[in-house]
Write an enzyme that holds these catalytic residues in place. Structure first.
Site, PDB file in Angstrom:
ATOM      1  N   CYS A 131     -15.387  -6.544 -23.042  1.00  0.00           N
ATOM      2  CA  CYS A 131     -14.615  -5.462 -22.425  1.00  0.00           C
ATOM      3  C   CYS A 131     -15.333  -4.121 -22.505  1.00  0.00           C
ATOM      4  O   CYS A 131     -15.362  -3.350 -21.530  1.00  0.00           O
ATOM      5  CB  CYS A 131     -13.236  -5.367 -23.075  1.00  0.00           C
ATOM      6  SG  CYS A 131     -13.265  -5.384 -24.888  1.00  0.00           S
ATOM      7  N   LYS A 212     -22.928  -7.313 -29.238  1.00  0.00           N
ATOM      8  CA  LYS A 212     -22.565  -7.715 -27.870  1.00  0.00           C
ATOM      9  C   LYS A 212     -22.986  -6.643 -26.872  1.00  0.00           C
ATOM     10  O   LYS A 212     -23.481  -6.941 -25.785  1.00  0.00           O
ATOM     11  CB  LYS A 212     -21.048  -7.951 -27.767  1.00  0.00           C
ATOM     12  CG  LYS A 212     -20.539  -9.197 -28.468  1.00  0.00           C
ATOM     13  CD  LYS A 212     -19.013  -9.253 -28.400  1.00  0.00           C
ATOM     14  CE  LYS A 212     -18.460 -10.408 -29.217  1.00  0.00           C
ATOM     15  NZ  LYS A 212     -16.978 -10.427 -29.220  1.00  0.00           N
ATOM     16  N   HIS A 240      -9.755   1.207 -24.001  1.00  0.00           N
ATOM     17  CA  HIS A 240     -10.927   1.498 -24.811  1.00  0.00           C
ATOM     18  C   HIS A 240     -11.568   2.807 -24.357  1.00  0.00           C
ATOM     19  O   HIS A 240     -11.671   3.080 -23.158  1.00  0.00           O
ATOM     20  CB  HIS A 240     -11.967   0.385 -24.681  1.00  0.00           C
ATOM     21  CG  HIS A 240     -11.590  -0.897 -25.372  1.00  0.00           C
ATOM     22  ND1 HIS A 240     -10.488  -1.019 -26.174  1.00  0.00           N
ATOM     23  CD2 HIS A 240     -12.210  -2.119 -25.377  1.00  0.00           C
ATOM     24  CE1 HIS A 240     -10.429  -2.261 -26.648  1.00  0.00           C
ATOM     25  NE2 HIS A 240     -11.462  -2.943 -26.172  1.00  0.00           N
TER      26      HIS A 240
END
Length: 339
Positions: A131, A212, A240
């Site tokens: 994400c 990531k 986020h």
């Protein structure tokens, strides 16, 4: 002639699964047959296109009944089942991190490297990015194309919805019942706190979530970009946020950076210091599709051009999860990949 879309959705009753169904309806994607699947949720119902569907057992499902499957149920489930669905003739879109770093699995953000879909000639496993990576690269792509990015430093401020329903409830209970609430999902209390850890720690002292961002930026955008990340969990229910710092190969003023980003599909610039205009998760991350960028600054440091950005997006409904998966599905449809 339109091809039949027979779709299985693994994790249909989860936070992201529900948003995927919502987006399919919003975008008018005609699903001829829907098979919501799960394990602990078998027998529950989900609502889609004016109809209630009973969640079936993933263990007992015959994947030859479908031609597209979206896995939104975590890495262990994807590891056990995803490739079996591909072997049975399904294009599989997996939202977990299980397959993202395997060389034979495309990691796709449609606006950036969606052309990969055009070259697929058989049912394939496709990975959906992390994400934080998805929203970040949506903003970085036009900047990199115009000015070149040599080094990226990023700090993320990640909402609890990224961990799941239990984490959302943990924040809620700690906020309103702080004396009695326990920390079960996170290693420390999340309400009124900032936890500088997302995912597990690796041998290099970075967390897996931080790596990531490193791995996926290199795989999707450019392997030559050096990346350093710090990921923190914050007491925000959804959305986020990211503080991003870029060292560019070429000089660029604040105005030039803004101009490079403005007008790109899926990105919205909100940047006006005079009127206190900048994105926040509370205001911009509520079932929103765009990635928002503000606080854009450019400065010369020891002869190098550094750009600072603030990026916000809905990590569940938006680019971070459900939306990107649905957009990959749309790419498969428009390129006549389903049969």
């Amino acid at each position: 002639m339109d091809k039949t879309l027979n779709m299985a959705l693994v994790g249909a009753s989860g936070v992201v699964g529900k948003k995927i169904l919502q987006l399919l309806e919003k975008k008018g994607i005609k699903v001829d047959k829907l098979f919501p699947l799960g394990s602990s949720t078998v027998g529950q119902t989900v609502h889609f296109q004016n109809q209630d569907y009973v969640i079936g057992s993933l263990d007992d499902f015959d994947p030859t009944d479908t031609n597209i499957t979206i896995f939104s149920a975590g890495g262990s489930v994807a590891k056990q089942y995803a490739r079996k669905f591909v072997e049975a003739g399904n294009y599989v879109i997996d939202l977990s991190s299980e397959f993202r770093y395997e060389d034979d699995v495309p990691l796709i953000i449609p606006e950036i490297n969606g052309s990969i879909v055009e070259n697929l000639d058989e049912p394939t496993l496709i990975a959906n990015p992390n994400c934080s990576t998805s929203q970040l690269l949506m903003v970085l792509k036009p900047i990199h194309e115009q000015f070149g990015i040599e080094f990226l430093n990023i700090a993320t401020y990640q909402a609890v919805s990224g961990t799941g329903k239990e984490a959302v409830e943990e924040l809620r209970s700690q906020t309103y019942e702080s004396d009695a609430a326990e920390s079960k999902v996170y290693p420390k209390p999340i309400a009124f706190n900032v936890i500088p850890q997302c995912d597990i720690f690796l041998d290099n002292a970075f967390t897996k979530e931080e790596m990531k961002l490193v791995w996926e930026t290199k795989k999707i955008l450019d392997p030559n970009i050096e990346v350093q990340a710090t990921c923190a969990r914050v007491p925000v229910f959804n959305g986020h946020s990211e503080a991003v710092f870029l060292k560019l190969s070429n000089t660029a003023s604040r105005e030039e950076v803004i101009n490079s980003v403005e007008g790109n599909e899926g990105v919205c610039v909100m940047d006006n210091p005079d009127t206190l205009e900048y994105p926040t998760p509370y205001e911009q991350a509520n079932d929103s599709e765009d990635v928002y960028v503000g606080r854009i600054r450019s400065q010369q440091i020891q002869g190098d051009t550094w750009v600072s950005l603030w990026v916000v997006a809905d990590n569940v409904y938006g680019k971070g999860a459900a939306l990107n998966a649905v957009q990959i599905l749309q790419k498969l449809i428009t390129n006549n990949k389903l049969c």
